[in-house]
Design an enzyme around this catalytic site. Structure first.
Site, PDB file in Angstrom:
ATOM      1  N   HIS A  50     -30.117 -60.720  72.903  1.00 12.02           N
ATOM      2  CA  HIS A  50     -31.223 -60.390  71.905  1.00 12.02           C
ATOM      3  C   HIS A  50     -31.707 -59.920  72.556  1.00 12.02           C
ATOM      4  O   HIS A  50     -32.884 -60.113  73.221  1.00 12.02           O
ATOM      5  CB  HIS A  50     -31.575 -61.959  71.855  1.00 12.02           C
ATOM      6  CG  HIS A  50     -32.198 -62.266  71.149  1.00 12.02           C
ATOM      7  ND1 HIS A  50     -32.406 -61.908  69.849  1.00 12.02           N
ATOM      8  CD2 HIS A  50     -33.208 -63.723  71.338  1.00 12.02           C
ATOM      9  CE1 HIS A  50     -33.449 -62.371  69.037  1.00 12.02           C
ATOM     10  NE2 HIS A  50     -33.814 -62.775  69.844  1.00 12.02           N
ATOM     11  N   ASP A  52     -36.143 -59.450  71.068  1.00 13.71           N
ATOM     12  CA  ASP A  52     -37.167 -59.445  70.733  1.00 13.71           C
ATOM     13  C   ASP A  52     -37.843 -58.111  70.254  1.00 13.71           C
ATOM     14  O   ASP A  52     -37.935 -57.466  71.463  1.00 13.71           O
ATOM     15  CB  ASP A  52     -38.087 -60.604  71.031  1.00 13.71           C
ATOM     16  CG  ASP A  52     -37.336 -62.474  70.658  1.00 13.71           C
ATOM     17  OD1 ASP A  52     -37.037 -62.501  69.842  1.00 13.71           O
ATOM     18  OD2 ASP A  52     -37.466 -63.082  71.977  1.00 13.71           O
ATOM     19  N   ASP A 174     -31.600 -66.842  66.667  1.00 13.82           N
ATOM     20  CA  ASP A 174     -32.591 -67.024  67.182  1.00 13.82           C
ATOM     21  C   ASP A 174     -33.688 -67.362  66.381  1.00 13.82           C
ATOM     22  O   ASP A 174     -34.562 -68.505  66.845  1.00 13.82           O
ATOM     23  CB  ASP A 174     -33.535 -65.908  68.514  1.00 13.82           C
ATOM     24  CG  ASP A 174     -34.178 -66.712  69.193  1.00 13.82           C
ATOM     25  OD1 ASP A 174     -34.255 -67.860  69.678  1.00 13.82           O
ATOM     26  OD2 ASP A 174     -35.517 -65.866  69.616  1.00 13.82           O
ATOM     27  N   HIS A 424     -38.454 -62.723  63.326  1.00 14.97           N
ATOM     28  CA  HIS A 424     -39.426 -64.162  64.051  1.00 14.97           C
ATOM     29  C   HIS A 424     -40.144 -64.725  64.854  1.00 14.97           C
ATOM     30  O   HIS A 424     -40.156 -65.891  64.916  1.00 14.97           O
ATOM     31  CB  HIS A 424     -37.809 -64.898  64.411  1.00 14.97           C
ATOM     32  CG  HIS A 424     -36.906 -64.324  65.712  1.00 14.97           C
ATOM     33  ND1 HIS A 424     -36.147 -63.707  64.998  1.00 14.97           N
ATOM     34  CD2 HIS A 424     -37.067 -64.674  66.665  1.00 14.97           C
ATOM     35  CE1 HIS A 424     -35.477 -62.657  66.454  1.00 14.97           C
ATOM     36  NE2 HIS A 424     -35.904 -63.881  67.380  1.00 14.97           N
TER      37      HIS A 424
END
Length: 983
Positions: A50, A52, A174, A424
């Site tokens: 994951h 970001d 997430d 996000h």
């Protein structure tokens, strides 16, 4: 027949875009899924990372692996390592999500590496999941920007890898709560399923008990099923591996030690522990298939650690099958797992609401980020409007838009910046301060590229190459040209498909001006004094003494020009002493003020003869510092946790400082404290009341963090119900202390009742509806009957322990705290008429006219007015997208902007003729695509799912009467690739 033939040729011409060669051995997609064992519990291991797109570090820092003192993370090394490890065993799989990172990495690779990666993709061993530029936030994003960022990522994958690069599963592991409109968007983009990691802890507990962790999400009340139906699954471990099975370099779990000659041999222990975990997890799911996410934040920088241990895990667990074990472990992907669920042919529970608000514990509601970083949220929203204008003018201006008299311009830089901003941890406001600055810098750079394009395009359309300037700080009354020029022209570009009337406020130093339109007609105008709060905000950046106020009317998808000349070059009159103002009104609305308090006291709709009691004031919740006996959870960037249900009123009275009454605008300036003020405005000819609020710097010298709200208290009998939009589109019903799908035990009476709004919220009873339209995403609630409160600003003193590691205390430009300014638009209508007012009002707030200025008088041959449409679009139709796709084709999206049964007038099917759409562009061919523009519509073939609950009957969808005539049903968005020729 001729039209059909042209359309057919057009589709053939562009088929290469969607059918790129994928190699002779292409077995991607569901065909590439590994075999499973029907009689066993199949455990799908999904190796993933994951990544970001900015959070604790900037996008660049994450990609390069810079500033590892903040967080050890380097995306380029992750991709390098994973590709190396995938080549070593054909059974290994990996999924990748964030196209913004992959795009950058791909551009740096050699042709040999690209061939290897393409082969891995063609064989289904490297699979792209989700595929957007980022994994977008779902609470604070507008649907138009979400669609754009998904299209950006999906197009790159499609252009690079063809059909094998097309994601089949949406993956939002997430984000902090999940919006129904996002599910609808994914369904319309052709996704077969959606997986996420976070949902309310009470909801999750109930779903685990009832085996409803997987469901069919019916994500629209207007679109006929299954158009917006999306299979949705809640991942069992968030997005982390099961406890004890993390083998990344960032983890401390024991590796599998499988040499029996050594004392620390642990295969039997780990295998047994894994079997226990598998059976425990399977107890909460309906099939003999379970999924395990093997990875987490920025993992796989040394992929060998993961794969070496997972290889052993698969080997030793499966070896027990010979001894009667019923567990089968395999490398897999979310799409392969999804296919097995579909083949099970079960009946799934139905979900029709959304997953807000999200809480991970009794006092930990993630509702603060709905408002966090209010200035960045506004800047992102304005940037979206500018991007749409940039896209449209690139098409309307033709080739000279990108390479014209003002140099090389482009829209791509802004598209990528906006794509990153949807992440996000971007527009959500949950990033570190230096990362927030980076997001804003990217948007500014994107607009600088678009500015050149806009100048070029307007030069082409108007025939004038005179220098053109844009004023970025009109909201604080700063524009050097208008402050100093004796005569100038103003170009107003309208990105909407209908004529708009828009109030303009220009900083000036004269006391009287002449404003004329393209026909030479004088436009009513007025110079009004500058408010004290505006003077304080701008400081020394401008020197205007007043603001010139007038109304403009701009044609659909086009521009008009106004000539402004100074008539009296003397300072504007100083602010008059306020009189005892009882009311202000125009022909549509009347607003009264309380004689004693100076606060609003009533609102009247003069057209419908409706009056409501309306009191408005500003308050702040004392943010918890984490020392409460019930919980040590403080308020922070994510979490909203007031230490009391009763907010502090900033002032029980409002000092009225300025009252302006003129033929253009009537306004009352209210002063509540040195850090809170407001202007109440009624523009002539407008059906909405404007509240322009200014909040900040929020004082913290008293050692208290503050969550600032404005509350509207009315006599509307709302009975604990209120309504919010979902990402700017469909509206959802909310109810205080209630969740539609489980029995809520309310533990935070304020934070647990907050919901996100992106464009509007309202309360109503049988006779009245009060709607509030916002200029950015914010948090909203209705704590009391007849009340609506909106959180405007937050300044906090403690981190909330969700990873950011710093309090949300923005310094502001002058380092004494952030000052935020914004607008709320209020309408009062009968409920059955409300949508006809608030829908276009909200749309106009999202897509605002772009103003540009030229000194002096336009040259004689200048074209002062232009519309890109033959006629204004019908009120129900919105041109959502007009963007250059390649040299000869343009991407357009037409949407029906009303819900079914929402409007007596406009909630009906409406037909648009594509060939009669544009005034300067001839449509030669049209082919319909998926919403994400990465598939032909006719090729979409989604998995079908069974649900026990029948759908509500909806009117049958109207069909297209001809190949060129496009019919839109309520809430439908249709996407087309057009072949165009400039006329």
């Amino acid at each position: 027949m001729a039209a059909l033939y042209i359309s057919f040729l057009f589709q053939l011409l562009f088929c290469l875009v969607f059918s790129l060669p994928t190699g002779r051995n292409s077995i991607c997609g569901y065909k590439s899924c590994p075999a499973t064992k029907p009689s066993m519990l199949n455990v799908h291991l999904v190796p993933h990372t994951h990544d970001d797109v900015g959070w604790l570090k900037t996008v660049d820092q994450y990609y390069h692996g810079d500033r590892n003192n903040i967080q050890h993370a380097g995306v380029q090394y992750i991709l390098d390592s994973v590709i190396d490890q995938l080549q070593k065993d054909p059974a290994r799989r990996f999924i990748y999500v964030e196209t913004a990172f992959f795009y950058r990495w791909w551009r740096q690779q050699s042709q040999n590496t690209r061939r290897i990666v393409t082969q891995l993709v063609n064989e289904g061993r490297l699979e792209f999941i989700n595929g957007g530029w980022c994994m977008s936030d779902e609470a604070t994003t507008h649907y138009s920007a979400v669609i754009d960022q998904m299209t950006l990522g999906l197009r790159f994958l499609n252009d690079t890898f063809g059909e094998c690069g097309r994601p089949r599963v949406a993956w939002h592991i997430d984000p902090f709560g999940h919006a129904r409109e996002h599910a609808s968007i994914f369904a319309q983009m052709g996704y077969d399923g959606f997986f996420f990691g976070r949902l309310d802890y009470q909801d999750k507990a109930r779903r685990m008990k009832t085996k409803e962790m997987e469901m069919l999400w019916r994500a629209s009340e207007s679109l006929t099923p299954p158009l917006a139906d999306l299979f949705t699954g809640v991942l069992p471990n968030g997005y982390n591996p099961p406890e004890g099975f993390c083998w990344d370099q960032s983890c401390n779990d024991a590796p599998i030690r499988d040499d029996p000659d050594l004392e620390d041999y642990n295969v039997d222990e780990i295998v047994q522990r894994f079997l226990n975990v598998s059976y425990n997890q399977a107890a909460f799911y309906k099939t003999n298939h379970i999924i395990m996410t093997m990875g987490s934040d920025f993992q796989y920088e040394n992929a060998n650690l993961w794969y070496k241990n997972m290889d052993k895990l698969i080997k030793y667990v499966n070896a027990l099958q010979a001894k009667g074990s019923k567990v089968n472990v395999l490398y897999s992907t979310p799409s392969c797992y999804l296919q097995e669920l579909n083949l099970a042919n079960l009946t799934w529970p139905l979900k029709t609401d959304d997953f807000f608000p999200y809480a991970d514990d009794a006092h930990d509601f993630w509702t603060g980020y709905f408002t966090s970083r209010p200035a960045l949220k506004l800047y992102e929203r304005l940037s979206n409007s500018r991007l749409q204008t940039c896209n449209q003018l690139e098409v309307l201006g033709g080739p000279k838009s990108t390479s014209g008299p003002f140099g090389e311009g482009d829209s791509d830089t802004m598209k990528r910046a906006m794509g990153v901003a949807q992440h996000h941890d971007a527009v959500s406001g949950t990033e570190k301060q230096h990362v927030a600055y980076d997001y804003a810098r990217r948007l500014a750079t994107g607009w600088a590229h678009c500015e050149v394009l806009v100048r070029n395009s307007l030069a082409v359309l108007s025939g004038s190459e005179s220098p053109r300037v844009f004023c970025e700080n009109l909201n604080i009354s700063v524009c050097p040209l208008t402050e100093s020029s004796q005569k100038f022209s103003m170009n107003v570009y309208n990105p909407l498909g209908r004529t708009v009337s828009w109030p303009v406020r220009l900083p000036v130093n004269g006391s009287l001006y002449s404003v004329t339109d393209t026909k030479g007609k004088t436009v009513d105008s007025q110079v009004v004094p500058l408010s004290k709060s505006t003077q304080q905000m701008r400081r020394n950046r401008g020197y205007a003494k007043g603001e010139l106020v007038f109304q403009v009317e701009a044609p659909p998808l086009g521009y008009t020009t106004y000539i402004i000349s100074i008539l009296k070059d003397e300072p504007p009159a100083s602010s008059p002493k306020p009189t005892a103002t009882r009311s202000i009104q125009n022909k549509f609305l009347k607003v009264t003020f309380d004689d004693t308090t100076g606060l609003l006291s009533s609102l009247t709709n003069l057209e419908t003869n409706q009056t409501i009691r309306l009191t408005q004031n500003f308050y702040w919740y004392n943010a918890s510092s984490g020392n409460n006996k019930e919980s040590r959870q403080p308020s922070g960037a994510y979490i909203f946790r007031p230490n009391s249900s009763d907010p502090f009123v900033i002032n029980k009275t409002a000092e009225i400082q300025i009252v302006t009454v003129s033929s253009t605008v009537q306004e009352v300036t209210q002063w509540f404290s040195p850090w809170v003020s407001q202007v109440v405005r009624l523009y002539e000819g407008h059906r909405e009341l404007e509240l322009e609020w200014t909040v900040g710097p929020v004082p913290i010298a008293d050692g208290l963090g503050k969550e600032v709200i404005t509350r509207l208290d009315t006599d509307i009998e709302s009975s604990d119900y209120f309504y919010t939009d979902s990402n700017g589109r469909e509206v959802l019903e909310r109810r205080k202390d209630y969740r539609p799908t489980w029995d809520l035990k309310q533990t935070e009476p304020i934070a647990g009742n907050y919901y996100p709004i992106n464009s509007r919220a309202y309360i109503k009873d049988d006779k009245h509806q009060l709607t509030v339209v916002t200029d950015r995403s914010q948090g909203v609630s209705s704590i009391y009957n007849g009340s609506l409160e909106i959180m405007l600003h937050r300044r906090l003193l403690y981190d909330d322990f969700r990873g950011v590691g710093e309090p949300l205390s923005e310094p502001g430009e002058f380092f004494d705290g952030l000052v935020a300014r914004g607008r709320l638009l209020l309408t009062l209508t009968p409920p059955n008429m409300a949508a006809d007012v608030h829908r276009p009002l909200a749309q106009g707030m999202v897509l605002q006219p772009l103003l540009s200025f030229q000194d002096g008088t336009p040259l004689a041959n200048t074209k002062l007015e232009f519309s890109g449409l033959q006629d204004a679009l019908p009120p129900a139709v919105h041109l959502l997208t007009l963007s250059q796709w390649d040299k000869d084709s343009v991407l357009i999206r037409l949407e029906h902007q009303y819900q079914a049964k929402e409007s007596k007038t406009h909630s009906q099917p409406i037909t648009v003729n594509l060939q009669k759409l544009f005034s300067t562009l001839e449509v030669l061919g049209a082919s319909e695509m998926s919403l994400g523009a990465n598939q032909w519509k006719e090729d979409m073939n989604r998995l079908q799912w069974n649900t026990a609950k029948a759908s509500k009957p909806l009117p049958l969808s109207a069909k297209d009467p001809s190949p060129w005539e496009v019919t839109l049903n309520p809430m439908e968005i249709r996407t087309f690739l057009l072949q165009l020729r400039q006329l």
